[in-house]
Design an enzyme around this catalytic site. Sequence first.
Site, PDB file in Angstrom:
ATOM      1  N   HIS A 295      40.323  45.393  41.220  1.00 51.56           N
ATOM      2  CA  HIS A 295      39.359  46.491  41.269  1.00 51.56           C
ATOM      3  C   HIS A 295      39.967  47.757  40.668  1.00 51.56           C
ATOM      4  CE1 HIS A 295      37.787  43.773  44.401  1.00 51.56           C
ATOM      5  NE2 HIS A 295      36.613  44.283  44.081  1.00 51.56           N
TER       6      HIS A 295
ATOM      7  N   ASP B 259      34.000  37.882  36.734  1.00 52.02           N
ATOM      8  CA  ASP B 259      34.051  38.793  37.877  1.00 52.02           C
ATOM      9  C   ASP B 259      33.434  40.107  37.393  1.00 52.02           C
ATOM     10  OD1 ASP B 259      34.578  39.847  40.392  1.00 52.02           O
ATOM     11  OD2 ASP B 259      36.694  39.315  40.387  1.00 52.02           O
TER      12      ASP B 259
END
Length: 344
Positions: free
Chosen positions: A191, A261
Amino acid sequence: MDYHWPMSESKAVIFGCAGPELSSGEAAFFADNQPWGFILFGRNIISLDQVADLTASLRDSIGRADAPVLIDQEGGRVQRFKPPLVPQYPSGADLGALYLANREAGLRATWIMSRLHAFDLFPLGITVDCLPVLDVPSPGGHEVIGSRAYGITPEVVAALGQAACEGLKAGGMLPVIKHIPGHGRAGADTHHELPHVDASRAELSARDFVPFKALAAEAMAMSAHVVFTDIDPDQPATTSRRVVEEVIRSEIGFDGLLMSDDVSMNALSGDFATRTGAIFAAGCDVTLHCNGNRAEMEAVASASPVLAADSLRRAHAVTAAFGDPDASDEAALRDEFEGLMAAS
């Protein structure tokens, strides 16, 4: 509404939306861009009835009753629906601990937990749960996986991952195996930054790839934003044609729908159109954008092709793989699950 849009006109993208209701602007954007599916997060959830209305609105916006609606409902710390709407479920590591103490109890509890997720989610119009986590943690790996993993050996991860998949499918839902070809060695949270894994390809094949090989027949998988330096030192798996073709498609043998993702994660670089183009150039079938930011979605949509060729074939295979829920007794399964976990 008359559902008339064929999947062959869908763009190869999955989008989130900004809040608990679909705005008129979002509905118009989705109608114009025809995403293949949608994904929900905590910001989209207030009540069960509200979520059911939202999933219906999302499908109405694109005129496709079969559009998949995804969520990350793993249990543990990754659980978008929380109490009091649904129970707090244990983590993958909790299920793994039970498995090590009692193999049959661990497999049964893992199957039941996925079946209970389906009892919670399927009536709301959510048809895909992004589990199981098939990553095998290694020493030095970041805690972004951590307790989400079923265990620290590929055999445990594969066994419980298979049970999790079967429980979802028994409830009319489909799983997404993640994060292919393996996130367990990554030393950073994708992230926030791009991790590099320096293990040899032989080491990766012997450990990290094993659960994915075992579950390669599943319909969907999510990629890892991780650089495997011995395979492609320049690109993370998500944007590496070498990893996608040589490892995911060939060595692992996965021929299902490969989604990225989240394209907005900081492990990827470049503007959103550039990131999206790189994802498709690598051979992913669908890109995933989660946060509902309209400007970002417009850039992602501009670089996302319409589903075609093998990607369209795989998308049709996903739709064909959905089945009806079995006749399981929800109350009985909840009691059994509680007993299994209390004994662990």
